[in-house]
Design a protein around this motif. Structure first.
Motif, PDB file in Angstrom:
ATOM      1  N   ARG A   6     -51.355  20.487   3.377  1.00  0.00           N
ATOM      2  CA  ARG A   6     -51.934  19.588   4.378  1.00  0.00           C
ATOM      3  C   ARG A   6     -50.841  18.931   5.213  1.00  0.00           C
TER       4      ARG A   6
ATOM      5  N   TYR B 246     -50.418  19.603   9.172  1.00  0.00           N
ATOM      6  CA  TYR B 246     -50.434  18.437  10.060  1.00  0.00           C
ATOM      7  C   TYR B 246     -49.205  18.411  10.962  1.00  0.00           C
TER       8      TYR B 246
ATOM      9  N   ASN C 295     -48.984  21.292  13.564  1.00  0.00           N
ATOM     10  CA  ASN C 295     -49.926  21.073  14.674  1.00  0.00           C
ATOM     11  C   ASN C 295     -49.414  19.991  15.622  1.00  0.00           C
ATOM     12  N   GLU C 296     -48.894  18.908  15.040  1.00  0.00           N
ATOM     13  CA  GLU C 296     -48.359  17.814  15.869  1.00  0.00           C
ATOM     14  C   GLU C 296     -47.169  18.297  16.705  1.00  0.00           C
TER      15      GLU C 296
ATOM     16  N   THR D 178     -47.895   8.880   7.382  1.00  0.00           N
ATOM     17  CA  THR D 178     -48.877   9.944   7.146  1.00  0.00           C
ATOM     18  C   THR D 178     -48.908  10.499   5.724  1.00  0.00           C
TER      19      THR D 178
END
Length: 194
Positions: A5, A9, A12-13, A84
């Motif tokens: 995950r 994350y 993608n960012e 995060t």
């Protein structure tokens, strides 16, 4: 700790938010550092699953701060990690270690005696001892030009010589793999100055 995950994350960012003028520090650099870190960890005999996952996470996040700032991107990357990763099951100790690894890559590199930090630092500058040194270093020059931070070409070449002379690999594996080739790049850089 949900490494997949965290990986999904940050990738993608990075795809969405990195400037297209990060010719050197783009997603390709992050993926290269990840690959080199994993290869060096194997060569260095790191087998602990948690350590390998934390190294992987640090490699993926090490330049994530470029999404928000150029100067001080390591600190910004640590802020992203702290914001995060708790929601992804990383403990406070794991997050602290990831931040230590990221901060070790800040120039001048300072991994101390932390083996994982030495591996990440060597992975981050692996290209210094590779055949693709010149095209990669040119992308850094163009990236700095895009920000009005690049010196003229003569000063850049002098800086390349200084950087190669002052650089050291931290792990025995990186030294064995890359030092001889780095010395060849240094000789080429010195020849360019003549």
């Amino acid at each position: 700790m949900d490494c997949r995950r965290a990986e999904t994350y940050v990738l993608n960012e990075l795809r969405q938010h990195l400037s297209p003028t990060l010719y050197y520090h783009g997603l390709h650099h992050t993926l290269d550092v990840l690959a080199q870190a994993q290869s060096l960890a194997e060569a260095e005999g790191v087998t602990d699953a948690e350590a390998l996952m934390l190294l992987r996470t640090a490699a993926l996040y090490h330049d994530s701060g470029f999404m928000t700032t150029y100067i001080g991107h390591e600190e910004a990357g640590c802020e992203l990690v702290k914001r995060t990763l708790p929601d992804m099951g990383y403990s406070a100790d794991q997050i602290e270690l990831i931040c230590r690894l990221i901060m070790a890559t800040k120039m001048p590199q300072n991994p101390g005696d932390l083996h994982l930090a030495q591996i990440l630092c060597d992975a981050d500058l692996d290209y210094l001892g590779r055949p693709d040194f010149w095209p990669i270093s040119q992308t850094l020059y163009v990236e700095l030009q895009a920000r009005g931070m690049a010196p003229d070409e003569q000063k850049w070449n002098e800086g390349q010589v200084d950087f190669l002379q002052g650089h050291q690999y931290w792990t025995a594996s990186a030294t064995a793999r890359r030092e001889a080739s780095k010395q060849a790049r240094l000789a080429e850089a010195q020849a360019r100055l003549k």
